[in-house]
Design a protein around this motif. Structure first.
Motif, PDB file in Angstrom:
ATOM      1  N   SER A 100      41.861  29.575  40.579  1.00  0.00           N
ATOM      2  CA  SER A 100      41.626  30.977  40.862  1.00  0.00           C
ATOM      3  C   SER A 100      42.269  31.276  42.214  1.00  0.00           C
ATOM      4  O   SER A 100      42.486  30.363  43.010  1.00  0.00           O
ATOM      5  CB  SER A 100      40.131  31.289  40.880  1.00  0.00           C
ATOM      6  N   PHE A 101      42.584  32.550  42.434  1.00  0.00           N
ATOM      7  CA  PHE A 101      43.195  32.883  43.723  1.00  0.00           C
ATOM      8  C   PHE A 101      42.867  34.308  44.135  1.00  0.00           C
ATOM      9  O   PHE A 101      42.708  35.191  43.319  1.00  0.00           O
ATOM     10  CB  PHE A 101      44.710  32.702  43.691  1.00  0.00           C
ATOM     11  N   VAL A 102      42.713  34.479  45.412  1.00  0.00           N
ATOM     12  CA  VAL A 102      42.692  35.776  46.079  1.00  0.00           C
ATOM     13  C   VAL A 102      43.562  35.572  47.318  1.00  0.00           C
ATOM     14  O   VAL A 102      44.738  35.850  47.281  1.00  0.00           O
ATOM     15  CB  VAL A 102      41.272  36.258  46.456  1.00  0.00           C
ATOM     16  N   GLU A 103      42.985  35.028  48.374  1.00  0.00           N
ATOM     17  CA  GLU A 103      43.777  34.677  49.553  1.00  0.00           C
ATOM     18  C   GLU A 103      44.173  33.203  49.532  1.00  0.00           C
ATOM     19  O   GLU A 103      45.194  32.827  50.079  1.00  0.00           O
ATOM     20  CB  GLU A 103      42.988  34.991  50.832  1.00  0.00           C
ATOM     21  N   GLN A 104      43.330  32.386  48.920  1.00  0.00           N
ATOM     22  CA  GLN A 104      43.565  30.946  48.832  1.00  0.00           C
ATOM     23  C   GLN A 104      43.528  30.508  47.370  1.00  0.00           C
ATOM     24  O   GLN A 104      42.803  31.076  46.565  1.00  0.00           O
ATOM     25  CB  GLN A 104      42.480  30.177  49.603  1.00  0.00           C
ATOM     26  N   GLY A 117      38.283  39.354  49.621  1.00  0.00           N
ATOM     27  CA  GLY A 117      39.514  39.100  50.348  1.00  0.00           C
ATOM     28  C   GLY A 117      40.640  39.950  49.801  1.00  0.00           C
ATOM     29  O   GLY A 117      40.487  40.678  48.823  1.00  0.00           O
ATOM     30  N   ASN A 118      41.784  39.864  50.454  1.00  0.00           N
ATOM     31  CA  ASN A 118      42.976  40.591  50.037  1.00  0.00           C
ATOM     32  C   ASN A 118      43.857  39.689  49.196  1.00  0.00           C
ATOM     33  O   ASN A 118      44.127  38.548  49.571  1.00  0.00           O
ATOM     34  CB  ASN A 118      43.744  41.086  51.265  1.00  0.00           C
ATOM     35  N   THR A 119      44.324  40.197  48.083  1.00  0.00           N
ATOM     36  CA  THR A 119      45.126  39.401  47.156  1.00  0.00           C
ATOM     37  C   THR A 119      46.452  38.999  47.786  1.00  0.00           C
ATOM     38  O   THR A 119      47.189  39.840  48.289  1.00  0.00           O
ATOM     39  CB  THR A 119      45.389  40.189  45.862  1.00  0.00           C
ATOM     40  N   ALA A 120      46.731  37.711  47.743  1.00  0.00           N
ATOM     41  CA  ALA A 120      47.976  37.155  48.292  1.00  0.00           C
ATOM     42  C   ALA A 120      48.658  36.340  47.193  1.00  0.00           C
ATOM     43  O   ALA A 120      48.503  35.127  47.119  1.00  0.00           O
ATOM     44  CB  ALA A 120      47.681  36.302  49.507  1.00  0.00           C
ATOM     45  N   ILE A 121      49.396  37.025  46.340  1.00  0.00           N
ATOM     46  CA  ILE A 121      50.049  36.368  45.200  1.00  0.00           C
ATOM     47  C   ILE A 121      51.071  35.349  45.690  1.00  0.00           C
ATOM     48  O   ILE A 121      51.103  34.211  45.234  1.00  0.00           O
ATOM     49  CB  ILE A 121      50.700  37.415  44.278  1.00  0.00           C
ATOM     50  N   GLY A 122      51.935  35.752  46.617  1.00  0.00           N
ATOM     51  CA  GLY A 122      52.972  34.855  47.125  1.00  0.00           C
ATOM     52  C   GLY A 122      52.392  33.626  47.808  1.00  0.00           C
ATOM     53  O   GLY A 122      52.873  32.506  47.601  1.00  0.00           O
ATOM     54  N   ASP A 123      51.348  33.825  48.601  1.00  0.00           N
ATOM     55  CA  ASP A 123      50.707  32.686  49.282  1.00  0.00           C
ATOM     56  C   ASP A 123      50.130  31.700  48.274  1.00  0.00           C
ATOM     57  O   ASP A 123      50.244  30.483  48.439  1.00  0.00           O
ATOM     58  CB  ASP A 123      49.586  33.169  50.209  1.00  0.00           C
ATOM     59  N   SER A 124      49.503  32.218  47.228  1.00  0.00           N
ATOM     60  CA  SER A 124      48.902  31.345  46.222  1.00  0.00           C
ATOM     61  C   SER A 124      49.961  30.545  45.480  1.00  0.00           C
ATOM     62  O   SER A 124      49.785  29.351  45.228  1.00  0.00           O
ATOM     63  CB  SER A 124      48.084  32.177  45.227  1.00  0.00           C
ATOM     64  N   LEU A 125      51.064  31.188  45.142  1.00  0.00           N
ATOM     65  CA  LEU A 125      52.161  30.465  44.483  1.00  0.00           C
ATOM     66  C   LEU A 125      52.737  29.395  45.402  1.00  0.00           C
ATOM     67  O   LEU A 125      53.064  28.292  44.964  1.00  0.00           O
ATOM     68  CB  LEU A 125      53.251  31.443  44.046  1.00  0.00           C
ATOM     69  N   GLN A 126      52.864  29.718  46.675  1.00  0.00           N
ATOM     70  CA  GLN A 126      53.394  28.756  47.642  1.00  0.00           C
ATOM     71  C   GLN A 126      52.455  27.557  47.787  1.00  0.00           C
ATOM     72  O   GLN A 126      52.903  26.409  47.857  1.00  0.00           O
ATOM     73  CB  GLN A 126      53.598  29.441  48.985  1.00  0.00           C
ATOM     74  N   GLN A 127      51.149  27.814  47.814  1.00  0.00           N
ATOM     75  CA  GLN A 127      50.173  26.728  47.921  1.00  0.00           C
ATOM     76  C   GLN A 127      50.250  25.802  46.714  1.00  0.00           C
ATOM     77  O   GLN A 127      50.136  24.579  46.850  1.00  0.00           O
ATOM     78  CB  GLN A 127      48.763  27.299  48.053  1.00  0.00           C
TER      79      GLN A 127
END
Length: 193
Positions: A100-104, A117-127
């Motif tokens: 699952s993802f939102v910020e992490q 939290g604020n949705t961070a699609i790019g950050d989640s893909l990068q993680q």
């Protein structure tokens, strides 16, 4: 003597037949073949990413919230015969790893729950790209469920380029109603200022 006993019209064919036999024997000895290789479907893991931000509470998917629809699609306990259960169909073909993802990005253990939290699609893909795949496999593909609203973080397009370089396809399923919400109008108490 046997060559001389052949009829005249067959004598020119005999050297061609002998040459053909020699070629056949050579082909059998060389054993030529084509080897078609295809990757083992079980050697790759598909990462399933499900957005669980507050925007997933909107009830615009077949009379239910986006999150409820996702829960049904990704519920591993649903019956296999249920045509709406995506998890069962995918897990029959590939090993799956759910997050699952939102910020992490977080491993999805149990039912999908809302997170703040604020949705961070790019950050989640990068993680995910920086995270190793389960033991004995590689990331084969990413299947992301999202309403597509990026609130913060790195650009998903720049991260998608890194995925393309690594040869990992990203498939995105948009969750939510596609109809427009109508015109935005500003009205004043007085018609004339």
């Amino acid at each position: 003597q046997s060559y001389s006993q052949l009829p005249g019209r067959l004598r020119p064919l005999l050297p061609g037949l002998r040459l053909g036999m020699v070629l056949l024997i050579l082909l059998v000895l060389l054993n030529p073949f084509w080897l078609k290789q295809s990757p083992d479907e079980r050697a790759y893991t598909v990462a399933v990413l499900a957005q669980n931000s507050r925007s997933m509470q909107v009830e615009d998917v077949q009379g239910q919230s986006r999150l409820d629809w996702l829960r049904l699609a990704l519920d591993s306990d649903e019956e296999r015969d249920n045509p709406d259960n995506l998890w069962s169909r995918l897990s029959a073909e590939h090993p799956l790893s759910a997050y699952s993802f939102v910020e992490q990005l977080r491993p999805l253990d149990g039912p999908l729950r809302l997170s703040s939290g604020n949705t961070a699609i790019g950050d989640s893909l990068q993680q995910l790209l920086e995270r190793p795949a389960p033991a004995g496999s590689e990331w084969g593909a990413v299947l992301m469920f999202s309403d597509g609203v990026q609130r913060k973080g790195v650009s998903p397009i720049s991260v998608a380029r890194r995925y393309a370089e690594a040869g990992i396809p990203i498939h995105v399923v948009g969750v939510g109603d596609t109809t427009s919400s109508g015109d935005l109008r500003v009205r004043f108490r007085q018609r004339e200022l």
